[in-house]
Write a protein that holds these residues in place. Structure first.
Motif, short mmCIF file in Angstrom:
data_model
loop_
_atom_site.label_atom_id
_atom_site.label_comp_id
_atom_site.label_asym_id
_atom_site.label_seq_id
_atom_site.Cartn_x
_atom_site.Cartn_y
_atom_site.Cartn_z
N UNK A 67 0.82 -1.22 0.00
CA UNK A 67 0.00 0.00 0.00
C UNK A 67 0.85 1.27 0.00
N UNK A 68 1.85 1.32 0.86
CA UNK A 68 2.64 2.54 0.98
C UNK A 68 3.61 2.71 -0.19
N UNK A 69 4.20 1.63 -0.68
CA UNK A 69 5.12 1.77 -1.81
C UNK A 69 4.38 2.08 -3.11
N UNK A 70 3.10 1.74 -3.19
CA UNK A 70 2.34 2.00 -4.41
C UNK A 70 1.87 3.44 -4.52
N UNK A 71 1.92 4.21 -3.46
CA UNK A 71 1.34 5.56 -3.46
C UNK A 71 1.93 6.47 -4.54
N UNK A 72 3.24 6.61 -4.57
CA UNK A 72 3.87 7.54 -5.53
C UNK A 72 3.69 7.05 -6.96
N UNK A 73 3.85 5.75 -7.19
CA UNK A 73 3.68 5.20 -8.53
C UNK A 73 2.26 5.44 -9.03
N UNK A 74 1.30 5.18 -8.16
CA UNK A 74 -0.11 5.36 -8.54
C UNK A 74 -0.41 6.82 -8.84
N UNK A 75 0.13 7.74 -8.04
CA UNK A 75 -0.06 9.16 -8.31
C UNK A 75 0.53 9.53 -9.66
N UNK A 76 1.75 9.11 -9.90
CA UNK A 76 2.43 9.45 -11.14
C UNK A 76 1.72 8.89 -12.37
N UNK A 77 1.08 7.75 -12.21
CA UNK A 77 0.35 7.13 -13.32
C UNK A 77 -1.08 7.64 -13.46
N UNK A 78 -1.48 8.54 -12.59
CA UNK A 78 -2.84 9.10 -12.66
C UNK A 78 -3.90 8.16 -12.12
N UNK A 79 -3.50 7.23 -11.24
CA UNK A 79 -4.43 6.23 -10.73
C UNK A 79 -5.16 6.63 -9.46
N UNK A 80 -4.73 7.70 -8.81
CA UNK A 80 -5.45 8.13 -7.61
C UNK A 80 -6.76 8.79 -8.01
N UNK A 81 -7.73 8.63 -7.16
CA UNK A 81 -9.04 9.25 -7.43
C UNK A 81 -8.91 10.74 -7.21
N UNK A 82 -9.27 11.48 -8.23
CA UNK A 82 -9.25 12.94 -8.12
C UNK A 82 -10.69 13.42 -8.14
N UNK A 83 -10.98 14.44 -7.40
CA UNK A 83 -12.35 14.91 -7.28
C UNK A 83 -12.63 15.87 -8.43
N UNK A 152 8.48 9.00 -0.54
CA UNK A 152 8.48 9.04 -2.01
C UNK A 152 7.21 9.72 -2.52
N UNK A 153 6.07 9.51 -1.84
CA UNK A 153 4.84 10.23 -2.21
C UNK A 153 5.04 11.73 -2.04
N UNK A 154 5.71 12.15 -0.97
CA UNK A 154 5.99 13.58 -0.76
C UNK A 154 6.82 14.13 -1.91
#
Length: 194
Positions: A67-83, A152-154
């Motif tokens: 979960x924690x290592x996937x945060x930055x990768x997911x953000x960079x790939x546009x996978x986080x939910x954006x409002x 890394x997310x920071x």
């Protein structure tokens, strides 16, 4: 610098994937051992008692790592939910400022949680805290994935902030990655200030 950051995010994604694979292997091994026990019970009337000690605890630690290592990768790939509903309500000329504010606020929150998860990890190390399962795992080991992943997310959020301040689109808002026309239009409007 761009290549280094992209490689860092990708490496974190691979580490997260490795944790997920380890969870699958560990759970599959325990299911196999349970099946052998079941067959033994049917054939001999008693189970052998095969088990992987603390496998539930260890899979939980691996899940935290994934979960924690996937945060930055997911953000960079546009996978986080954006409002998007909120962003669409912002007048077009303020969307860029809104995106900058979101990256700044997200980066500040990520840095805050990085710091406090580092303090938690260090305190667990100082006090010698261990898990309560059959295998006493020093808690600082699984807790260390929190500050690493959040750190890394920071970096990824600050990278997005710098990219926005330079007048470009961050990787998560790139029109080529936005399949939906609404998201692609939003990404373009952020830059154009439409």
């Amino acid at each position: 610098m761009r290549r280094f950051l992209d490689r860092l995010y990708r490496a974190c994604g691979w580490i997260a994937a490795a944790f997920i694979a380890a969870i699958c292997l560990l759970v599959s091994a325990q299911v196999l051992l349970n099946s052998i026990d079941r067959v033994s019970t049917l054939l001999t009337g008693s189970a052998i008692g095969l088990t992987i000690p603390s496998y539930a605890d260890i899979t939980g630690f691996f899940l935290a790592g994934a979960s924690f290592f996937a945060l930055a990768f997911t953000l960079n790939e546009g996978g986080h939910i954006r409002v998007s509903l909120v962003v669409h309500q912002v007048p077009p000329r303020f969307r860029r400022a809104f995106e900058i504010w979101a990256a700044l606020a997200g980066g500040a929150a990520a840095l805050y949680f990085t710091w406090y998860s580092s303090v938690l990890c260090y305190q667990s190390y100082l006090y010698g805290d261990v898990s309560s399962g059959m295998v006493a795992v020093p808690l600082w080991l699984p807790q260390s994935v929190m500050p690493l992943g959040l750190g890394v997310l920071s970096i990824a959020l600050l990278d997005a902030l710098v990219t926005l301040l330079k007048g470009a689109l961050p990787a998560y808002a790139h029109p080529a990655q936005a399949i939906d026309t609404d998201e692609g239009a939003l990404a373009r409007s952020v830059l154009d200030g439409e």
